[in-house]
Write a protein that holds these residues in place. Structure first.
Motif, PDB file in Angstrom:
ATOM      1  N   VAL A 187     -28.156 -66.202 -15.123  1.00 14.76           N
ATOM      2  CA  VAL A 187     -27.008 -66.484 -14.209  1.00 14.76           C
ATOM      3  C   VAL A 187     -27.456 -68.032 -13.647  1.00 14.76           C
ATOM      4  O   VAL A 187     -28.723 -68.124 -13.220  1.00 14.76           O
ATOM      5  CB  VAL A 187     -26.709 -65.624 -13.253  1.00 14.76           C
ATOM      6  CG1 VAL A 187     -26.215 -64.206 -13.940  1.00 14.76           C
ATOM      7  CG2 VAL A 187     -27.983 -65.300 -12.224  1.00 14.76           C
ATOM      8  N   ARG A 188     -26.596 -68.991 -13.530  1.00 17.89           N
ATOM      9  CA  ARG A 188     -26.863 -70.298 -12.868  1.00 17.89           C
ATOM     10  C   ARG A 188     -25.506 -70.579 -12.085  1.00 17.89           C
ATOM     11  O   ARG A 188     -24.392 -70.642 -12.656  1.00 17.89           O
ATOM     12  CB  ARG A 188     -26.967 -71.260 -14.202  1.00 17.89           C
ATOM     13  CG  ARG A 188     -28.509 -70.984 -14.763  1.00 17.89           C
ATOM     14  CD  ARG A 188     -29.463 -71.553 -13.758  1.00 17.89           C
ATOM     15  NE  ARG A 188     -30.755 -71.246 -14.322  1.00 17.89           N
ATOM     16  CZ  ARG A 188     -31.557 -70.280 -13.954  1.00 17.89           C
ATOM     17  NH1 ARG A 188     -31.033 -69.091 -13.357  1.00 17.89           N
ATOM     18  NH2 ARG A 188     -32.676 -70.100 -14.667  1.00 17.89           N
ATOM     19  N   LEU A 189     -25.835 -71.075 -11.118  1.00 24.55           N
ATOM     20  CA  LEU A 189     -24.673 -71.577 -10.120  1.00 24.55           C
ATOM     21  C   LEU A 189     -24.399 -72.997 -10.200  1.00 24.55           C
ATOM     22  O   LEU A 189     -25.563 -73.775 -10.496  1.00 24.55           O
ATOM     23  CB  LEU A 189     -24.792 -70.971  -8.835  1.00 24.55           C
ATOM     24  CG  LEU A 189     -24.733 -69.766  -8.130  1.00 24.55           C
ATOM     25  CD1 LEU A 189     -25.260 -69.575  -7.027  1.00 24.55           C
ATOM     26  CD2 LEU A 189     -23.255 -69.651  -8.094  1.00 24.55           C
ATOM     27  N   LEU A 190     -23.064 -73.644 -10.086  1.00 30.36           N
ATOM     28  CA  LEU A 190     -22.949 -75.020 -10.341  1.00 30.36           C
ATOM     29  C   LEU A 190     -23.287 -75.436  -8.848  1.00 30.36           C
ATOM     30  O   LEU A 190     -23.326 -74.809  -8.000  1.00 30.36           O
ATOM     31  CB  LEU A 190     -21.706 -75.290 -10.720  1.00 30.36           C
ATOM     32  CG  LEU A 190     -21.476 -75.310 -12.492  1.00 30.36           C
ATOM     33  CD1 LEU A 190     -22.068 -74.264 -13.132  1.00 30.36           C
ATOM     34  CD2 LEU A 190     -20.277 -75.868 -12.628  1.00 30.36           C
ATOM     35  N   GLN A 191     -23.108 -76.745  -8.793  1.00 31.84           N
ATOM     36  CA  GLN A 191     -23.828 -77.300  -7.400  1.00 31.84           C
ATOM     37  C   GLN A 191     -22.893 -76.798  -6.303  1.00 31.84           C
ATOM     38  O   GLN A 191     -23.313 -76.652  -5.183  1.00 31.84           O
ATOM     39  CB  GLN A 191     -23.681 -78.962  -7.455  1.00 31.84           C
ATOM     40  CG  GLN A 191     -25.095 -79.194  -8.250  1.00 31.84           C
ATOM     41  CD  GLN A 191     -24.991 -80.792  -8.504  1.00 31.84           C
ATOM     42  OE1 GLN A 191     -24.392 -81.465  -7.861  1.00 31.84           O
ATOM     43  NE2 GLN A 191     -25.891 -81.163  -9.267  1.00 31.84           N
ATOM     44  N   ALA A 192     -21.283 -76.964  -6.348  1.00 36.88           N
ATOM     45  CA  ALA A 192     -20.278 -76.747  -5.503  1.00 36.88           C
ATOM     46  C   ALA A 192     -20.251 -75.274  -5.139  1.00 36.88           C
ATOM     47  O   ALA A 192     -19.792 -74.596  -4.297  1.00 36.88           O
ATOM     48  CB  ALA A 192     -19.006 -76.951  -5.772  1.00 36.88           C
ATOM     49  N   GLU A 193     -21.042 -74.450  -6.115  1.00 36.95           N
ATOM     50  CA  GLU A 193     -21.215 -73.149  -5.740  1.00 36.95           C
ATOM     51  C   GLU A 193     -19.936 -72.170  -6.019  1.00 36.95           C
ATOM     52  O   GLU A 193     -19.559 -71.446  -5.414  1.00 36.95           O
ATOM     53  CB  GLU A 193     -21.855 -72.518  -4.644  1.00 36.95           C
ATOM     54  CG  GLU A 193     -23.433 -73.033  -4.638  1.00 36.95           C
ATOM     55  CD  GLU A 193     -24.023 -72.684  -3.575  1.00 36.95           C
ATOM     56  OE1 GLU A 193     -23.800 -72.142  -2.387  1.00 36.95           O
ATOM     57  OE2 GLU A 193     -25.286 -73.019  -3.284  1.00 36.95           O
ATOM     58  N   TYR A 194     -18.893 -72.807  -6.647  1.00 34.06           N
ATOM     59  CA  TYR A 194     -17.442 -72.423  -6.898  1.00 34.06           C
ATOM     60  C   TYR A 194     -17.542 -71.569  -8.283  1.00 34.06           C
ATOM     61  O   TYR A 194     -16.511 -70.787  -8.555  1.00 34.06           O
ATOM     62  CB  TYR A 194     -16.455 -73.186  -6.672  1.00 34.06           C
ATOM     63  CG  TYR A 194     -16.165 -73.916  -5.422  1.00 34.06           C
ATOM     64  CD1 TYR A 194     -16.182 -73.008  -4.391  1.00 34.06           C
ATOM     65  CD2 TYR A 194     -15.853 -75.173  -5.278  1.00 34.06           C
ATOM     66  CE1 TYR A 194     -16.031 -73.652  -2.917  1.00 34.06           C
ATOM     67  CE2 TYR A 194     -15.631 -75.717  -3.891  1.00 34.06           C
ATOM     68  CZ  TYR A 194     -15.721 -74.757  -2.793  1.00 34.06           C
ATOM     69  OH  TYR A 194     -15.708 -75.451  -1.587  1.00 34.06           O
ATOM     70  N   TYR A 195     -18.382 -71.989  -9.005  1.00 38.69           N
ATOM     71  CA  TYR A 195     -18.600 -71.620 -10.515  1.00 38.69           C
ATOM     72  C   TYR A 195     -19.727 -70.885 -10.660  1.00 38.69           C
ATOM     73  O   TYR A 195     -21.061 -71.467 -10.185  1.00 38.69           O
ATOM     74  CB  TYR A 195     -18.158 -72.532 -11.326  1.00 38.69           C
ATOM     75  CG  TYR A 195     -16.814 -73.329 -11.326  1.00 38.69           C
ATOM     76  CD1 TYR A 195     -15.837 -72.679 -11.905  1.00 38.69           C
ATOM     77  CD2 TYR A 195     -16.426 -74.132 -10.427  1.00 38.69           C
ATOM     78  CE1 TYR A 195     -14.425 -72.886 -11.854  1.00 38.69           C
ATOM     79  CE2 TYR A 195     -15.011 -74.608 -10.212  1.00 38.69           C
ATOM     80  CZ  TYR A 195     -14.225 -74.041 -11.095  1.00 38.69           C
ATOM     81  OH  TYR A 195     -12.809 -74.486 -10.940  1.00 38.69           O
ATOM     82  N   LEU A 196     -20.006 -69.959 -11.685  1.00 40.23           N
ATOM     83  CA  LEU A 196     -21.193 -69.393 -12.147  1.00 40.23           C
ATOM     84  C   LEU A 196     -21.161 -69.378 -13.329  1.00 40.23           C
ATOM     85  O   LEU A 196     -20.120 -68.816 -13.980  1.00 40.23           O
ATOM     86  CB  LEU A 196     -21.486 -67.941 -11.472  1.00 40.23           C
ATOM     87  CG  LEU A 196     -22.683 -67.396 -11.839  1.00 40.23           C
ATOM     88  CD1 LEU A 196     -23.336 -66.523 -10.507  1.00 40.23           C
ATOM     89  CD2 LEU A 196     -22.213 -66.026 -12.963  1.00 40.23           C
ATOM     90  N   MET A 197     -22.377 -69.597 -14.213  1.00 40.59           N
ATOM     91  CA  MET A 197     -22.182 -69.377 -15.606  1.00 40.59           C
ATOM     92  C   MET A 197     -23.440 -68.282 -15.986  1.00 40.59           C
ATOM     93  O   MET A 197     -24.360 -68.284 -15.270  1.00 40.59           O
ATOM     94  CB  MET A 197     -22.987 -70.812 -16.313  1.00 40.59           C
ATOM     95  CG  MET A 197     -22.697 -70.488 -17.888  1.00 40.59           C
ATOM     96  SD  MET A 197     -23.261 -72.401 -18.526  1.00 40.59           S
ATOM     97  CE  MET A 197     -21.663 -73.306 -18.063  1.00 40.59           C
ATOM     98  N   ALA A 198     -23.007 -67.403 -16.846  1.00 35.53           N
ATOM     99  CA  ALA A 198     -23.806 -66.199 -17.376  1.00 35.53           C
ATOM    100  C   ALA A 198     -23.904 -66.298 -18.681  1.00 35.53           C
ATOM    101  O   ALA A 198     -22.898 -66.277 -19.238  1.00 35.53           O
ATOM    102  CB  ALA A 198     -23.447 -65.050 -16.655  1.00 35.53           C
ATOM    103  N   ALA A 199     -25.115 -65.809 -19.080  1.00 33.46           N
ATOM    104  CA  ALA A 199     -25.317 -65.648 -20.679  1.00 33.46           C
ATOM    105  C   ALA A 199     -25.606 -64.109 -20.924  1.00 33.46           C
ATOM    106  O   ALA A 199     -26.397 -63.613 -20.104  1.00 33.46           O
ATOM    107  CB  ALA A 199     -26.107 -66.616 -21.326  1.00 33.46           C
TER     108      ALA A 199
END
Length: 507
Positions: free
Chosen positions: A381-393
């Motif tokens: 799991v990785r958060l983008l800088q603005a923390e409005y979006y999250l990426m998951a694999a």
């Protein structure tokens, strides 16, 4: 007359059969007799036109054949015939699906490596080149952010592989241990390495990237005699006394020995940073930990988390105070937000949820602020800088970008390959790139903005489960004045994929 004609044709057919008779059909079976030869002799009906059997080349093995597929049989373009597939591996010279898939993958890998050596790479996008991007920028059609991202896309497509020389004060330890994992610090000045050793344990080290440059391919590696016979499940940098002052390790327990979470000062590794003073070495006994993360938010200062079996443990490294949050599944991936003391977790069940660690330990689902769901176990799991979006694999090879406000998937990045491994995911938001290494040992780079696959890099070594590359991408490898590119650690080698300024198609 008709009967005579029929009998004459029958005799003619028997005469043709006698011409194709071979005494080996009735020979006693021999265990040293090749399985391939038996298939060729016992099943002559599988043979195709013999006149074209020698026309195929070895490169044709990599391409799918236009001939129809027969259940239980494999068509070899080289010999232009079918062969029977064996279900097991106890026979001499067997043809199995696994061996054929591996052969096809190796052919594909070698072909891609040859294309890279010959610089026969296609552009990342149709019709996109450096002159067009520059012209549109001059006309004001691209913003500075979009222009920089497109330049990085073109540069990534032109990266060239070069082997890095690793030097160490103890020359006897370099080049003798396989890389298992590399993790870069915040400034990409150092990478922490986990290496396998001969007796089955692990060795830790720090590589200083300050010597890496356009004309220099040499880095320094500093080791410390910290060995363990336990598996390292997770690693992250920790800012206990100052930024990236420590490294946090999660070690798996074996037999009656419990697992532990250790904080190793970077100063333990000789000359890793001359300004470092001897730091604090901490070790916390815990059950088997699958993941870990360090919190940089001041409201939860000096806190780290560990993802365990069916629970999450948040620990203060200075006081030892612990908070426990019960879950319904093992926690395989974690990351803290920086703007708030919120921890995001990815589970084996496919669930992704967040915890505000300011609240007390609870059981159940009432404390889960955000809940997302994948169809397979979430590995990163990785958060983008603005923390409005999250990426998951996940372990199904799916990489999804989630909008945390709308709680829905907005993008999906295709091509990633994973079946059962815990593989990391990297986001370089400034460059607009997403990087992941698949279980097939290919490193894939996507555009963060539109999920377009920009490049697929094959491993320099034959693919296998114990030789999956570990990579780090940054536009400043070695610090603020560093060089851009990709670092790849595989087997005993370290490679730098550098931006190629000599290629006319790159800006």
């Amino acid at each position: 007359m008709k009967r005579n004609n029929w009998r004459s044709k029958e005799k003619e057919g028997w005469s043709n059969r006698r011409q194709t008779y071979h005494p080996n059909h009735y020979r006693r079976p021999n265990h040293h007799y090749s399985f391939t030869e038996r298939c060729e002799q016992e099943e002559p009906w599988n043979s195709l036109n013999a006149s074209t059997s020698n026309s195929g080349s070895s490169s044709e093995v990599c391409h799918s054949s236009p001939v129809p597929e027969l259940p239980g049989f494999y068509y070899d373009p080289e010999k232009n015939r079918y062969f029977r597939l064996l279900p097991g591996h106890n026979n001499y010279n067997p043809l199995t699906k696994e061996s054929l898939q591996y052969k096809e993958m190796e052919c594909k890998r070698l072909k891609l490596l040859e294309e890279e050596e010959m610089q026969k790479k296609k552009t990342s996008r149709a019709g996109l080149n450096s002159s067009l991007v520059l012209r549109k920028r001059q006309l004001g059609l691209f913003s500075s952010t979009n222009y920089c991202r497109l330049v990085h896309e073109l540069k990534v497509n032109c990266m060239q592989r070069r082997k890095v020389e690793i030097r160490s004060p103890d020359s006897s330890v370099t080049g003798t241990n396989n890389f298992k994992l590399i993790v870069a610090d915040t400034a990409c000045e150092r990478i922490f390495t986990v290496n396998d050793v001969e007796h089955g344990g692990c060795k830790y080290g720090i590589i200083n990237l300050s010597g890496l440059g356009k004309d220099s391919l040499m880095v320094e590696m500093y080791d410390n005699l910290y060995f363990t016979n336990r598996k390292v499940n997770s690693v992250c940098w920790a800012s206990l006394t100052h930024q990236d002052s420590h490294v946090k390790l999660c070690l798996m327990g074996i037999a009656e020995t419990p697992g532990c979470a250790s904080l190793l000062p970077a100063s333990l590794f000789s000359n890793s940073n001359p300004g470092d003073q001897p730091g604090m070495l901490c070790s916390f006994k815990i059950s088997t930990a699958w993941s870990c993360a360090w919190c940089l938010n001041p409201q939860a200062d000096n806190c780290f988390s560990t993802g365990l079996m069916r629970r999450v443990l948040v620990t203060n490294a200075m006081t030892g105070h612990r908070q426990t949050f019960g879950t319904s599944s093992d926690v395989l991936a974690q990351q803290f937000a920086t703007q708030t003391p919120v921890l995001y977790n990815g589970c084996r069940s496919g669930e992704v949820f967040s915890i505000d660690i300011r609240q007390r330990s609870r059981r159940g689902h009432s404390w889960k602020a955000v809940r997302l769901f994948h169809d397979s176990a979430v590995t990163s799991v990785r958060l983008l800088q603005a923390e409005y979006y999250l990426m998951a694999a996940d372990m199904a090879g799916k990489i999804k970008l989630w909008d945390l406000r709308a709680v829905k998937c907005v993008k999906q990045y295709e091509g990633h390959h994973n079946e059962h491994a815990t593989l990391p995911l990297q986001i370089n938001e400034e460059e607009g790139l997403v990087t992941a290494v698949g279980q097939d040992c290919y490193t894939r780079i996507w555009s963060l903005q539109d999920a377009h696959l920009l490049r697929m890099i094959p491993s320099p070594h034959p693919s296998s489960r114990d030789s999956i590359p570990s990579v780090v991408f940054s536009s400043r490898l070695g610090g603020s004045r560093g060089v851009p590119g990709l670092l790849m650690a595989v087997k005993q080698d370290l490679y730098h994929f550098s931006y190629n300024s000599d290629n006319p198609s790159c800006p």
